[in-house]
Design a protein around this motif. Structure first.
Motif, PDB file in Angstrom:
ATOM      1  N   ALA A  75      38.018  45.269  37.597  1.00 17.76           N
ATOM      2  CA  ALA A  75      36.946  44.311  37.336  1.00 17.76           C
ATOM      3  C   ALA A  75      36.778  44.165  35.835  1.00 17.76           C
ATOM      4  O   ALA A  75      36.912  45.134  35.087  1.00 17.76           O
ATOM      5  CB  ALA A  75      35.638  44.774  37.975  1.00 17.76           C
ATOM      6  N   SER A  77      34.237  42.942  32.747  1.00 20.60           N
ATOM      7  CA  SER A  77      32.869  42.601  32.344  1.00 20.60           C
ATOM      8  C   SER A  77      32.859  42.277  30.856  1.00 20.60           C
ATOM      9  O   SER A  77      33.617  42.848  30.074  1.00 20.60           O
ATOM     10  CB  SER A  77      31.908  43.752  32.646  1.00 20.60           C
ATOM     11  OG  SER A  77      32.297  44.933  31.957  1.00 20.60           O
ATOM     12  N   THR A  81      27.073  36.584  27.598  1.00 23.45           N
ATOM     13  CA  THR A  81      27.131  35.522  28.608  1.00 23.45           C
ATOM     14  C   THR A  81      27.665  34.227  28.024  1.00 23.45           C
ATOM     15  O   THR A  81      27.941  33.280  28.753  1.00 23.45           O
ATOM     16  CB  THR A  81      25.727  35.275  29.192  1.00 23.45           C
ATOM     17  OG1 THR A  81      24.822  34.947  28.120  1.00 23.45           O
ATOM     18  CG2 THR A  81      25.219  36.507  29.919  1.00 23.45           C
ATOM     19  N   THR A  86      36.649  33.583  29.902  1.00 22.71           N
ATOM     20  CA  THR A  86      36.569  34.493  31.042  1.00 22.71           C
ATOM     21  C   THR A  86      37.910  35.201  31.146  1.00 22.71           C
ATOM     22  O   THR A  86      38.910  34.735  30.570  1.00 22.71           O
ATOM     23  CB  THR A  86      36.270  33.755  32.361  1.00 22.71           C
ATOM     24  OG1 THR A  86      37.304  32.779  32.600  1.00 22.71           O
ATOM     25  CG2 THR A  86      34.916  33.054  32.294  1.00 22.71           C
ATOM     26  N   ASP A 266      37.402  48.303  39.994  1.00 22.23           N
ATOM     27  CA  ASP A 266      36.519  47.378  40.713  1.00 22.23           C
ATOM     28  C   ASP A 266      35.955  48.108  41.930  1.00 22.23           C
ATOM     29  O   ASP A 266      36.449  47.970  43.053  1.00 22.23           O
ATOM     30  CB  ASP A 266      37.300  46.135  41.135  1.00 22.23           C
ATOM     31  CG  ASP A 266      36.399  45.039  41.687  1.00 22.23           C
ATOM     32  OD1 ASP A 266      35.210  45.319  41.918  1.00 22.23           O
ATOM     33  OD2 ASP A 266      36.881  43.914  41.887  1.00 22.23           O
TER      34      ASP A 266
END
Length: 452
Positions: A75, A77, A81, A86, A266
């Motif tokens: 995963a 992160s 924001t 991405t 993840d």
């Protein structure tokens, strides 16, 4: 004379009805026994199908668990924001923290010609050479296609939907031929030159040595991204190869600004896979319970109650889980008294953060892992020629044998009915004759008495 059913006789006997009633009474006990046997066989077939479905679902859940996409799931992160990108990480990507800076985005070049009176205006004849990347197109412009529309169509036909696309944009000032690079980056910049003309195609040229030709609306540019200070350029805003197994999708440039990116196990995806396994394992235990149960109140046993194959399978499954109880408990997985599993997501997540390799030790592939041992047991049950296939074959043989017995019974009863019918017909005929004789003698006696 008496009438019985559809048959009339002096004796009052209906041979067909009496023969049918005798046969029905004679075959009733055997029919009852055969029906009970058929019900039992069908119940066992249904029970085996129930077990096969449950075990197959459990196998699929285990296959998903011990694949690298689960045991090494990752995963990503981001520390902001509004990172401007991405990222996704494939299974097995190196975990860690990275500083990411998006310096610039990739863009595709776009060129526009000077304005022409209309889209059907004749431009000229000759040959246009259009270059992009390592490709060079040669487009012939003749009297048949020398309008903007004709030239547009000729370029698009030559390009075949790759590299460059031509279109026409009409504004207040007139019609413009627009060339758009279909691939971003400086390596895919467009150049256009003309030959074999009288200078009429100069308005459609662009590049070194060209003047008075097309205007650049959007410049070709490469994406630039840094990870921990290491620069990577890309013709696309989808960047790979910078970190093994990681794909960046760039959306906004923020030169001079770094964003923290963390790649970790993840645990959410891993928990979902483990929970699916637990659900399917519990469903398998429920299937075993339902097919082997015994109702004390009704004194009714399920189809596979006391079955040695099911008892052995249950023992093997429970023994395998019991042998891994310590590792399971460490991951927040507990085993109830009835053999079912329950999970704690918070304990699981904490365990994965502490030791991500625990998942592979228990749920990874290999003959020594818990899932590997469970897989061996289930393959012996569900594979072609396995125990469940053997049981189905046995039940199929029993069904065929029962069908043959039922056919034989039908044949015997048909012969018996014919025999009974013949016997009752003969008896009816004899009794009719006796009745006729009796009637005759009675008449003679009455006549003799009246004569006296």
């Amino acid at each position: 004379m008496t009438t019985v059913g559809s048959t009339s006789s002096a004796s009052g006997i209906d041979p067909a009805t009496m023969a049918s009633q005798l046969v029905a009474a004679e075959r009733a006990p055997t029919d009852t026994r055969y029906a009970a046997t058929e019900t039992k066989i069908n119940a066992q077939v249904s029970a085996v199908a129930t077990l096969r479905s449950a075990f197959s679902s459990l196998t699929l859940a285990m296959n998903a668990l011990n694949s690298k996409s689960t045991t090494a799931a990752r995963a990503v992160s981001l520390g902001s924001t509004t990172a401007g990108f991405t990222a996704t990480a494939s299974a097995g990507a190196a975990t860690g923290n990275y500083a990411v800076e998006v310096i610039s985005l990739a863009s595709a070049q776009k060129l526009a010609s000077p304005a022409f009176a209309s889209r059907d205006t004749a431009v000229g004849t000759g040959t246009l050479s259009i270059g992009y990347g390592s490709t060079q197109l040669s487009v012939d412009v003749t009297a048949a296609n020398n309008s903007l529309v004709g030239i547009r169509d000729a370029i698009n036909k030559a390009a075949g939907g790759k590299g460059v696309a031509a279109s026409i944009v009409t504004g207040d000032d007139g019609a413009h031929l627009v060339l758009t690079s279909l691939d971003g980056g400086t390596a895919n910049a467009i150049s256009v030159s003309a030959s074999g003309d009288n200078g009429s195609l100069a308005a459609l040229t662009y590049g070194a040595g060209a003047s008075g030709g097309m205007t650049e609306l959007t410049a070709a540019a490469d994406a630039q991204i840094k990870v921990d200070g290491v620069l990577k350029k890309s013709a696309s805003n989808t960047v790979t190869g910078l970190i093994d197994g990681v794909t960046f999708n760039l959306s906004a440039a923020s030169p001079g600004t770094t964003v923290q990116m963390t790649i970790a196990n993840d645990s959410a995806a891993q928990f979902a896979a483990v929970k699916n396994f637990a659900d399917k394992y519990n469903a398998a235990m429920a299937a075993i319970a339902s097919t082997t149960s015994y109702d004390v109140a009704t004194k009714t046993a399920a189809a596979l109650n006391g079955d040695a194959m099911v008892r052995g399978t249950t023992r093997q499954l429970r023994d395998i889980l019991s042998g891994n109880v310590v590792d399971l408990k460490a991951m927040g997985i507990s085993i109830a008294k009835d053999g079912t599993l329950s999970l704690s997501q918070s304990d699981f997540t904490a365990a994965m953060s502490k030791d991500g390799s625990a998942l592979t030790r228990v749920f990874g592939s290999g003959s020594d892992t818990m899932v590997g041992k469970l897989t061996t047991v289930l393959k012996g049950l569900t594979d072609s020629g396995g125990l469940l296939d053997s049981r189905n074959d046995s039940l199929s043989i029993q069904t065929k044998k029962l069908d043959a017995q039922k056919d034989a019974l039908d044949t015997r009863m048909a012969a018996a009915e014919a025999r009974y019918k013949a016997q009752f017909t003969a008896l009816d005929a004899m009794m009719t004759r006796l009745q006729s004789t009796s009637d005759f003698l009675t008449q003679q006696l009455k006549k003799s008495s009246s004569d006296d």
